[in-house]
Write a protein that holds these residues in place. Sequence first.
Motif, PDB file in Angstrom:
ATOM      1  N   VAL A   1      -1.825   2.258 -12.059  1.00  0.00           N
ATOM      2  CA  VAL A   1      -1.097   1.835 -10.854  1.00  0.00           C
ATOM      3  C   VAL A   1      -2.074   1.347  -9.787  1.00  0.00           C
ATOM      4  CG1 VAL A   1       0.310   2.681  -8.924  1.00  0.00           C
ATOM      5  CG2 VAL A   1       0.939   3.261 -11.269  1.00  0.00           C
ATOM      6  N   VAL A   2      -3.123   2.126  -9.546  1.00  0.00           N
ATOM      7  CA  VAL A   2      -4.096   1.769  -8.511  1.00  0.00           C
ATOM      8  C   VAL A   2      -4.869   0.512  -8.917  1.00  0.00           C
ATOM      9  CG1 VAL A   2      -6.201   2.538  -7.317  1.00  0.00           C
ATOM     10  CG2 VAL A   2      -4.276   4.107  -7.599  1.00  0.00           C
ATOM     11  N   ASN A   3      -5.258   0.418 -10.179  1.00  0.00           N
ATOM     12  CA  ASN A   3      -5.994  -0.751 -10.661  1.00  0.00           C
ATOM     13  C   ASN A   3      -5.154  -2.018 -10.498  1.00  0.00           C
ATOM     14  OD1 ASN A   3      -8.197  -2.108 -11.903  1.00  0.00           O
ATOM     15  ND2 ASN A   3      -7.069  -2.086 -13.840  1.00  0.00           N
ATOM     16  N   LYS A   4      -3.888  -1.950 -10.865  1.00  0.00           N
ATOM     17  CA  LYS A   4      -2.998  -3.106 -10.709  1.00  0.00           C
ATOM     18  C   LYS A   4      -2.894  -3.505  -9.236  1.00  0.00           C
ATOM     19  CE  LYS A   4       1.753  -4.622 -11.359  1.00  0.00           C
ATOM     20  NZ  LYS A   4       3.120  -4.171 -11.525  1.00  0.00           N
TER      21      LYS A   4
ATOM     22  N   ILE B   1       1.862   9.331  -5.786  1.00  0.00           N
ATOM     23  CA  ILE B   1       2.316  10.686  -5.438  1.00  0.00           C
ATOM     24  C   ILE B   1       3.412  11.143  -6.397  1.00  0.00           C
ATOM     25  CG2 ILE B   1       3.551  12.023  -3.682  1.00  0.00           C
ATOM     26  CD1 ILE B   1       1.926  10.421  -1.579  1.00  0.00           C
ATOM     27  N   GLN B   2       4.324  10.256  -6.767  1.00  0.00           N
ATOM     28  CA  GLN B   2       5.371  10.610  -7.720  1.00  0.00           C
ATOM     29  C   GLN B   2       4.787  10.981  -9.076  1.00  0.00           C
ATOM     30  OE1 GLN B   2       7.969   7.210  -7.686  1.00  0.00           O
ATOM     31  NE2 GLN B   2       9.181   7.954  -5.950  1.00  0.00           N
ATOM     32  N   ILE B   3       3.840  10.201  -9.550  1.00  0.00           N
ATOM     33  CA  ILE B   3       3.206  10.492 -10.836  1.00  0.00           C
ATOM     34  C   ILE B   3       2.484  11.840 -10.776  1.00  0.00           C
ATOM     35  CG2 ILE B   3       1.374   9.774 -12.428  1.00  0.00           C
ATOM     36  CD1 ILE B   3       2.125   6.847 -11.660  1.00  0.00           C
ATOM     37  N   ALA B   4       1.719  12.046  -9.718  1.00  0.00           N
ATOM     38  CA  ALA B   4       0.960  13.292  -9.584  1.00  0.00           C
ATOM     39  C   ALA B   4       1.892  14.502  -9.467  1.00  0.00           C
ATOM     40  CB  ALA B   4       0.034  13.217  -8.370  1.00  0.00           C
TER      41      ALA B   4
ATOM     42  N   ALA C   1      -3.627  11.095 -15.097  1.00  0.00           N
ATOM     43  CA  ALA C   1      -4.740  10.388 -14.450  1.00  0.00           C
ATOM     44  C   ALA C   1      -4.780   8.934 -14.902  1.00  0.00           C
ATOM     45  CB  ALA C   1      -6.060  11.088 -14.762  1.00  0.00           C
ATOM     46  N   GLN C   2      -4.497   8.687 -16.174  1.00  0.00           N
ATOM     47  CA  GLN C   2      -4.482   7.314 -16.689  1.00  0.00           C
ATOM     48  C   GLN C   2      -3.371   6.505 -16.032  1.00  0.00           C
ATOM     49  OE1 GLN C   2      -6.779   5.943 -18.666  1.00  0.00           O
ATOM     50  NE2 GLN C   2      -5.757   3.980 -18.527  1.00  0.00           N
ATOM     51  N   GLU C   3      -2.194   7.113 -15.878  1.00  0.00           N
ATOM     52  CA  GLU C   3      -1.082   6.416 -15.220  1.00  0.00           C
ATOM     53  C   GLU C   3      -1.435   6.070 -13.778  1.00  0.00           C
ATOM     54  OE1 GLU C   3       2.735   8.384 -15.572  1.00  0.00           O
ATOM     55  OE2 GLU C   3       2.288   8.947 -17.629  1.00  0.00           O
ATOM     56  N   VAL C   4      -2.031   7.026 -13.072  1.00  0.00           N
ATOM     57  CA  VAL C   4      -2.442   6.783 -11.678  1.00  0.00           C
ATOM     58  C   VAL C   4      -3.484   5.671 -11.634  1.00  0.00           C
ATOM     59  CG1 VAL C   4      -3.712   7.785  -9.731  1.00  0.00           C
ATOM     60  CG2 VAL C   4      -1.851   9.067 -10.794  1.00  0.00           C
TER      61      VAL C   4
ATOM     62  N   ASN D   1       0.835  -1.211   0.000  1.00  0.00           N
ATOM     63  CA  ASN D   1       0.000   0.000   0.000  1.00  0.00           C
ATOM     64  C   ASN D   1       0.866   1.256   0.000  1.00  0.00           C
ATOM     65  OD1 ASN D   1      -2.317  -1.558   0.034  1.00  0.00           O
ATOM     66  ND2 ASN D   1      -2.681  -1.298   2.218  1.00  0.00           N
ATOM     67  N   ALA D   2       1.913   1.235   0.809  1.00  0.00           N
ATOM     68  CA  ALA D   2       2.808   2.395   0.880  1.00  0.00           C
ATOM     69  C   ALA D   2       3.541   2.604  -0.447  1.00  0.00           C
ATOM     70  CB  ALA D   2       3.815   2.218   2.017  1.00  0.00           C
ATOM     71  N   GLU D   3       3.974   1.522  -1.078  1.00  0.00           N
ATOM     72  CA  GLU D   3       4.654   1.633  -2.375  1.00  0.00           C
ATOM     73  C   GLU D   3       3.711   2.185  -3.439  1.00  0.00           C
ATOM     74  OE1 GLU D   3       6.069  -2.319  -3.141  1.00  0.00           O
ATOM     75  OE2 GLU D   3       7.775  -2.111  -1.778  1.00  0.00           O
ATOM     76  N   THR D   4       2.485   1.707  -3.441  1.00  0.00           N
ATOM     77  CA  THR D   4       1.507   2.201  -4.409  1.00  0.00           C
ATOM     78  C   THR D   4       1.216   3.676  -4.174  1.00  0.00           C
ATOM     79  OG1 THR D   4       0.508   0.010  -4.616  1.00  0.00           O
ATOM     80  CG2 THR D   4      -0.830   1.885  -5.308  1.00  0.00           C
ATOM     81  N   THR D   5       1.039   4.048  -2.927  1.00  0.00           N
ATOM     82  CA  THR D   5       0.801   5.453  -2.598  1.00  0.00           C
ATOM     83  C   THR D   5       1.973   6.311  -3.032  1.00  0.00           C
ATOM     84  OG1 THR D   5      -0.576   4.804  -0.717  1.00  0.00           O
ATOM     85  CG2 THR D   5       0.277   7.058  -0.712  1.00  0.00           C
ATOM     86  N   SER D   6       3.173   5.839  -2.788  1.00  0.00           N
ATOM     87  CA  SER D   6       4.375   6.563  -3.206  1.00  0.00           C
ATOM     88  C   SER D   6       4.428   6.730  -4.718  1.00  0.00           C
ATOM     89  CB  SER D   6       5.617   5.829  -2.710  1.00  0.00           C
ATOM     90  OG  SER D   6       6.785   6.466  -3.161  1.00  0.00           O
ATOM     91  N   ASN D   7       4.115   5.669  -5.461  1.00  0.00           N
ATOM     92  CA  ASN D   7       4.093   5.758  -6.926  1.00  0.00           C
ATOM     93  C   ASN D   7       3.059   6.760  -7.411  1.00  0.00           C
ATOM     94  OD1 ASN D   7       6.092   3.826  -7.149  1.00  0.00           O
ATOM     95  ND2 ASN D   7       4.693   2.145  -7.577  1.00  0.00           N
TER      96      ASN D   7
END
Length: 146
Positions: free
Chosen positions: A119-122, A42-45, A113-116, A34-40
């Motif tokens: 990541v979240v969908n995966k 945030i980086q994309i955004a 938004a598509q990239e985020v 969860n933390a890794e996904t959140t970090s990814n």
Amino acid sequence: MTYNNAFTEWTKVFGDFKAPAIDVNQIITQYRRNAETTSNVIQIATASTQEIARRQAEILRSNAEQAIKATKEIASNATPENAAAKQADFAKNWLEFNVNSVRELVELGTKSAQEVFEVVNKHISEQVKDFSEAASAPSAAKKKAA
């Protein structure tokens, strides 16, 4: 009914109740994911926000330069007809440039938004898969024991 009888009944009803075994390592792994996904995300955004802000500054600078250039050209022409033609040309070019710029900014935001979303969908798909495997594991162990 006495106190002892009530307690005896209570233990009969809930005596066979067993709390599920908790795999602490699995919980820690999920929190890490969860933390890794959140970090990814945030980086994309953050990268997207910086790119959009940079592009907006370029658009603003270009608009200012074009306005200064148009003002000088319009002021240098003595006839009102030439000035009106220059103003119309400037307005047309300015509108085209800004419509294209807005389109570009929207595309940048959509791409982010598509990239985020991906990541979240995966991440959610992986969690559902892990949950399904964890949920089916105890029932398989019970069947083997029986």
